[in-house]
Design an enzyme around this catalytic site. Structure first.
Site, PDB file in Angstrom:
ATOM      1  N   HIS A  13       0.691   1.645  -1.068  1.00  0.00           N
ATOM      2  CA  HIS A  13       1.516   0.414  -1.142  1.00  0.00           C
ATOM      3  C   HIS A  13       2.976   0.839  -1.208  1.00  0.00           C
ATOM      4  O   HIS A  13       3.443   1.322  -2.244  1.00  0.00           O
ATOM      5  CB  HIS A  13       1.152  -0.409  -2.382  1.00  0.00           C
ATOM      6  CG  HIS A  13       1.893  -1.708  -2.449  1.00  0.00           C
ATOM      7  ND1 HIS A  13       1.245  -2.915  -2.618  1.00  0.00           N
ATOM      8  CD2 HIS A  13       3.206  -2.012  -2.363  1.00  0.00           C
ATOM      9  CE1 HIS A  13       2.135  -3.894  -2.636  1.00  0.00           C
ATOM     10  NE2 HIS A  13       3.343  -3.365  -2.478  1.00  0.00           N
ATOM     11  N   HIS A  15       7.211   0.052   0.198  1.00  0.00           N
ATOM     12  CA  HIS A  15       8.277  -0.653   0.933  1.00  0.00           C
ATOM     13  C   HIS A  15       9.308   0.380   1.378  1.00  0.00           C
ATOM     14  O   HIS A  15       9.844   1.100   0.529  1.00  0.00           O
ATOM     15  CB  HIS A  15       8.973  -1.679   0.035  1.00  0.00           C
ATOM     16  CG  HIS A  15       8.049  -2.718  -0.510  1.00  0.00           C
ATOM     17  ND1 HIS A  15       7.884  -3.949   0.088  1.00  0.00           N
ATOM     18  CD2 HIS A  15       7.225  -2.713  -1.586  1.00  0.00           C
ATOM     19  CE1 HIS A  15       7.005  -4.657  -0.609  1.00  0.00           C
ATOM     20  NE2 HIS A  15       6.587  -3.934  -1.635  1.00  0.00           N
ATOM     21  N   ARG A  17      11.704  -0.686   3.945  1.00  0.00           N
ATOM     22  CA  ARG A  17      12.790  -1.464   4.562  1.00  0.00           C
ATOM     23  C   ARG A  17      13.035  -1.002   6.002  1.00  0.00           C
ATOM     24  O   ARG A  17      12.269  -0.241   6.567  1.00  0.00           O
ATOM     25  CB  ARG A  17      14.092  -1.388   3.745  1.00  0.00           C
ATOM     26  CG  ARG A  17      13.938  -1.490   2.245  1.00  0.00           C
ATOM     27  CD  ARG A  17      13.299  -2.781   1.795  1.00  0.00           C
ATOM     28  NE  ARG A  17      13.344  -2.908   0.336  1.00  0.00           N
ATOM     29  CZ  ARG A  17      12.555  -3.705  -0.346  1.00  0.00           C
ATOM     30  NH1 ARG A  17      11.624  -4.433   0.247  1.00  0.00           N
ATOM     31  NH2 ARG A  17      12.667  -3.800  -1.658  1.00  0.00           N
ATOM     32  N   ASN A  41       7.123  -7.028   4.465  1.00  0.00           N
ATOM     33  CA  ASN A  41       8.033  -8.113   4.032  1.00  0.00           C
ATOM     34  C   ASN A  41       9.496  -7.834   4.389  1.00  0.00           C
ATOM     35  O   ASN A  41      10.377  -7.839   3.544  1.00  0.00           O
ATOM     36  CB  ASN A  41       7.866  -8.399   2.522  1.00  0.00           C
ATOM     37  CG  ASN A  41       8.263  -7.239   1.635  1.00  0.00           C
ATOM     38  OD1 ASN A  41       8.174  -6.078   2.041  1.00  0.00           O
ATOM     39  ND2 ASN A  41       8.692  -7.533   0.430  1.00  0.00           N
ATOM     40  N   LYS A  99      -1.373  -8.461   4.777  1.00  0.00           N
ATOM     41  CA  LYS A  99      -0.851  -8.655   3.421  1.00  0.00           C
ATOM     42  C   LYS A  99      -0.647 -10.137   3.154  1.00  0.00           C
ATOM     43  O   LYS A  99       0.006 -10.834   3.934  1.00  0.00           O
ATOM     44  CB  LYS A  99       0.483  -7.903   3.286  1.00  0.00           C
ATOM     45  CG  LYS A  99       1.197  -8.096   1.948  1.00  0.00           C
ATOM     46  CD  LYS A  99       0.472  -7.415   0.791  1.00  0.00           C
ATOM     47  CE  LYS A  99       1.055  -7.790  -0.562  1.00  0.00           C
ATOM     48  NZ  LYS A  99       2.134  -6.936  -0.998  1.00  0.00           N
ATOM     49  N   HIS A 136      -0.886  -9.914  -2.969  1.00  0.00           N
ATOM     50  CA  HIS A 136       0.059 -10.025  -4.087  1.00  0.00           C
ATOM     51  C   HIS A 136      -0.499 -11.136  -4.974  1.00  0.00           C
ATOM     52  O   HIS A 136      -0.379 -12.310  -4.643  1.00  0.00           O
ATOM     53  CB  HIS A 136       1.469 -10.361  -3.593  1.00  0.00           C
ATOM     54  CG  HIS A 136       2.460 -10.409  -4.718  1.00  0.00           C
ATOM     55  ND1 HIS A 136       3.452  -9.474  -4.888  1.00  0.00           N
ATOM     56  CD2 HIS A 136       2.581 -11.260  -5.766  1.00  0.00           C
ATOM     57  CE1 HIS A 136       4.152  -9.742  -5.983  1.00  0.00           C
ATOM     58  NE2 HIS A 136       3.639 -10.825  -6.536  1.00  0.00           N
ATOM     59  N   HIS A 174      -0.934  -3.690  -6.939  1.00  0.00           N
ATOM     60  CA  HIS A 174      -0.137  -3.501  -8.161  1.00  0.00           C
ATOM     61  C   HIS A 174      -0.662  -4.328  -9.345  1.00  0.00           C
ATOM     62  O   HIS A 174       0.025  -5.210  -9.846  1.00  0.00           O
ATOM     63  CB  HIS A 174       1.348  -3.770  -7.924  1.00  0.00           C
ATOM     64  CG  HIS A 174       1.668  -4.958  -7.045  1.00  0.00           C
ATOM     65  ND1 HIS A 174       1.181  -6.214  -7.268  1.00  0.00           N
ATOM     66  CD2 HIS A 174       2.429  -5.058  -5.933  1.00  0.00           C
ATOM     67  CE1 HIS A 174       1.632  -7.035  -6.342  1.00  0.00           C
ATOM     68  NE2 HIS A 174       2.383  -6.357  -5.517  1.00  0.00           N
ATOM     69  N   LEU A 219       8.046  -7.241  -9.581  1.00  0.00           N
ATOM     70  CA  LEU A 219       7.028  -8.284  -9.611  1.00  0.00           C
ATOM     71  C   LEU A 219       5.715  -7.746  -9.062  1.00  0.00           C
ATOM     72  O   LEU A 219       5.742  -7.066  -8.027  1.00  0.00           O
ATOM     73  CB  LEU A 219       7.478  -9.497  -8.783  1.00  0.00           C
ATOM     74  CG  LEU A 219       8.644 -10.272  -9.407  1.00  0.00           C
ATOM     75  CD1 LEU A 219       9.176 -11.318  -8.436  1.00  0.00           C
ATOM     76  CD2 LEU A 219       8.228 -10.927 -10.724  1.00  0.00           C
ATOM     77  N   ASP A 247       4.250   0.871  -4.822  1.00  0.00           N
ATOM     78  CA  ASP A 247       5.099  -0.329  -4.688  1.00  0.00           C
ATOM     79  C   ASP A 247       6.566   0.055  -4.817  1.00  0.00           C
ATOM     80  O   ASP A 247       7.389  -0.765  -5.255  1.00  0.00           O
ATOM     81  CB  ASP A 247       4.716  -1.407  -5.714  1.00  0.00           C
ATOM     82  CG  ASP A 247       5.274  -2.779  -5.324  1.00  0.00           C
ATOM     83  OD1 ASP A 247       5.676  -2.962  -4.156  1.00  0.00           O
ATOM     84  OD2 ASP A 247       5.329  -3.664  -6.197  1.00  0.00           O
ATOM     85  N   HIS A 251      16.196  -1.309  -3.615  1.00  0.00           N
ATOM     86  CA  HIS A 251      17.281  -2.300  -3.468  1.00  0.00           C
ATOM     87  C   HIS A 251      18.571  -1.570  -3.777  1.00  0.00           C
ATOM     88  O   HIS A 251      18.571  -0.617  -4.581  1.00  0.00           O
ATOM     89  CB  HIS A 251      17.110  -3.452  -4.469  1.00  0.00           C
ATOM     90  CG  HIS A 251      15.933  -4.331  -4.204  1.00  0.00           C
ATOM     91  ND1 HIS A 251      15.961  -5.351  -3.284  1.00  0.00           N
ATOM     92  CD2 HIS A 251      14.686  -4.331  -4.731  1.00  0.00           C
ATOM     93  CE1 HIS A 251      14.789  -5.958  -3.257  1.00  0.00           C
ATOM     94  NE2 HIS A 251      13.983  -5.353  -4.121  1.00  0.00           N
ATOM     95  N   ALA A 263      13.920  -7.950  -7.551  1.00  0.00           N
ATOM     96  CA  ALA A 263      12.716  -7.326  -8.111  1.00  0.00           C
ATOM     97  C   ALA A 263      12.361  -6.085  -7.313  1.00  0.00           C
ATOM     98  O   ALA A 263      12.338  -6.125  -6.082  1.00  0.00           O
ATOM     99  CB  ALA A 263      11.557  -8.317  -8.069  1.00  0.00           C
TER     100      ALA A 263
END
Ligand code: DOR
Ligand code: ZN
Length: 344
Positions: A13, A15, A17, A41, A99, A136, A174, A219, A247, A251, A263
Site C-alpha cells: 500500500h 502513495h 504521487r 488517488n 481501490k 479504505h 491500513h 487517515l 501507506d 505531502h 493527512a
C-alpha cells in the site's frame, strides 16, 4: 542478533504521487522494496487501465537508473466504473486490484463511491474475475466521531460486502482498531489486511499530547493504546492475513504544518527499518520476513521475491526533512534515532 537477512520485501500500500515529488519518493521505496501496490488517488483519479499504464510508465521513468522496481497498479473505483473495465483490468498484466474510497473519506477521495450498494454489480464482476478489492474502511458520516469511523464502517458496510461476495479477495487497508483485527481474523482466508508503521508504533497521544503534531496525522487516524497493541499482536502473530503496507503518503511540509493540515505520514524513506524496530521490541524479528516478504505476494498470487536485503543493527538519525522541488517532505520520526539500517 545484529544482522538480519530477509527475502526482499514488497510494500502492499503506497502513495508515490506524480510530477516532481515522485522522483524522490520512488527512489526511497525502490531502495528496499522490489514491488509496491500503487494507490490511484491522483488528481484526477486513475480510473482506467489505460490511465494506470500511463501512470506506471511515469513511475518507471522516475526510477533511479538500474532499478528493477516493479510498480503494481490499481484502479480507483468510481460510480462510473464499468464491468467492461473490470474485465479489462483482470486481463492486464500490470493491474492488480481496485481501490474503494468512500467519497470524502480521505485525500483525493471526492471521486469515490457514496452508496456502496450501487457498485455491487462491479464487485460481483471483480469476484468473478478474481481481482482483489482494496478498501479504505471508514464511514464518511460527519456525525460519526472520527475515532469510530473504521469500526462503524466494518459493521455497516464491510461485513455485508464480505458476506455478499464470499469469493471476492478483499484487503482491509491500513487497519487501526481491535475491531478490524478481530474482523479479519475471523473472516475467510479471502480477507486480509495491511498494517502501517505509524499505527504499530504510536497511539493518539503522539498526535495530541503536549502539542499538535501534524506529521503523525493520517487517515484512518491513530487510535488508543489498546488498539495499537492489537495491531502489534496481529502483525507479529505469523498469521498470513496480515502483511506490510506502509501507506506512505508524502505531502509538502507546508501542507501538513498548516491550519488545515493534510493527512498522511511519510515513511517510505525507512519503512523496513521502522517495522524492524517494532518487531524487535516484541522479540519477534523471526516473524518479520513472513509479514514483509511472504504473505503479501501469497495473497496477491504473485511469486515471492528471490533476492534478499540485509538489515544491520546500527543507530542512525532520521533526517529533519527531505528536499523536493517545491519545498520539503518531513518524514515520520524526523530527527529521531532508529536502530536498524538496510545495508546498501
Ligand atoms: O493519511 C492518508 N493519506 N490516508 C489516506 O487514505 C490517503 C493518504 C494520502 O493520499 O495522502
Ligand atoms: Zn493510502
Amino acid at each position: 542478533m545484529d544482522k538480519l537477512t530477509l527475502t526482499q520485501p514488497d510494500d502492499w500500500h503506497l502513495h508515490v504521487r506524480n510530477g516532481e515529488i515522485l522522483k524522490t519518493v520512488i527512489a526511497h521505496t525502490a531502495r528496499q522494496f522490489a514491488r509496491a501496490i500503487i494507490m490511484p488517488n491522483l488528481k484526477p483519479a486513475v480510473t482506467t487501465v489505460d490511465e494506470a499504464l500511463t501512470y506506471r510508465s511515469e513511475i518507471c521513468q522516475a526510477l533511479p537508473s538500474g532499478s528493477n522496481f516493479n510498480p503494481l497498479m490499481t484502479l480507483y473505483l468510481t460510480p462510473d466504473t464499468s464491468v467492461a473495465e473490470v474485465k479489462k483490468a483482470a486481463l492486464a498484466e500490470h493491474i492488480h486490484a481496485f481501490k474503494l474510497y468512500p467519497a470524502g473519506a480521505t485525500t483525493n477521495s471526492e471521486s469515490g463511491v457514496n452508496d456502496l450498494k450501487t457498485i455491487y454489480p462491479i464487485l460481483e464482476a471483480m469476484e468473478q474475475e478474481d481481482i482483489p478489492l482494496l478498501i479504505h474502511g471508514e464511514v464518511t458520516d460527519d456525525a460519526c466521531d472520527i475515532f469510530d469511523r473504521e469500526k462503524v464502517f466494518i459493521e455497516s458496510s464491510l461485513a455485508s460486502i464480505v458476506k455478499t461476495f464470499p469469493d471476492l479477495r478483499v484487503v482491509v487497508e491500513h487497519v487501526t482498531t481491535q475491531e478490524a483485527v478481530d474482523f479479519v481474523f475471523s473472516a475467510s482466508n479471502k480477507v486480509a489486511a495491511t498494517i502501517t508503521p505509524q499505527h504499530l508504533m504510536f497511539n493518539r497521544n503522539a498526535l495530541l499530547a503536549g502539542g499538535i503534531r501534524p506529521h503523525y496525522y493520517c487517515l484512518p487516524i491513530i487510535k488508543r493504546e489498546h488498539h495499537r497493541l492489537a495491531l502489534v499482536k496481529a502483525a507479529t502473530s505469523g498469521n498470513p492475513k496480515f502483511f506490510l503496507g506502509t501507506d506512505s503518503a508524502p505531502h509538502l511540509t507546508g501542507s501538513k504544518e498548516n491550519s488545515c493540515g493534510c493527512a498522511g505520514c511519510y515513511s517510505a524513506y525507512g519503512a523496513l527499518e521502522l517495522y524492524a524496530e517494532v518487531f524487535e521490541n516484541e522479540d519477534a524479528l523471526d516473524k518479520l520476513e513472513g509479514f514483509a516478504s511472504f504473505y503479501g505476494p501469497d495473497f496477491y498470487q504473485l511469486p515471492r521475491n528471490s533476492n534478499t536485503v540485509t538489515l544491520q543493527k546500527q543507530a542512525w538519525t532520521v533526517p529533519a526533512s527531505y528536499p523536493v522541488d517545491q519545498g520539503s517532505i518531513t518524514p515520520l520520526m524526523a530527527n529521531e534515532i532508529l536502530s536498524w539500517k538496510i545495508l546498501d
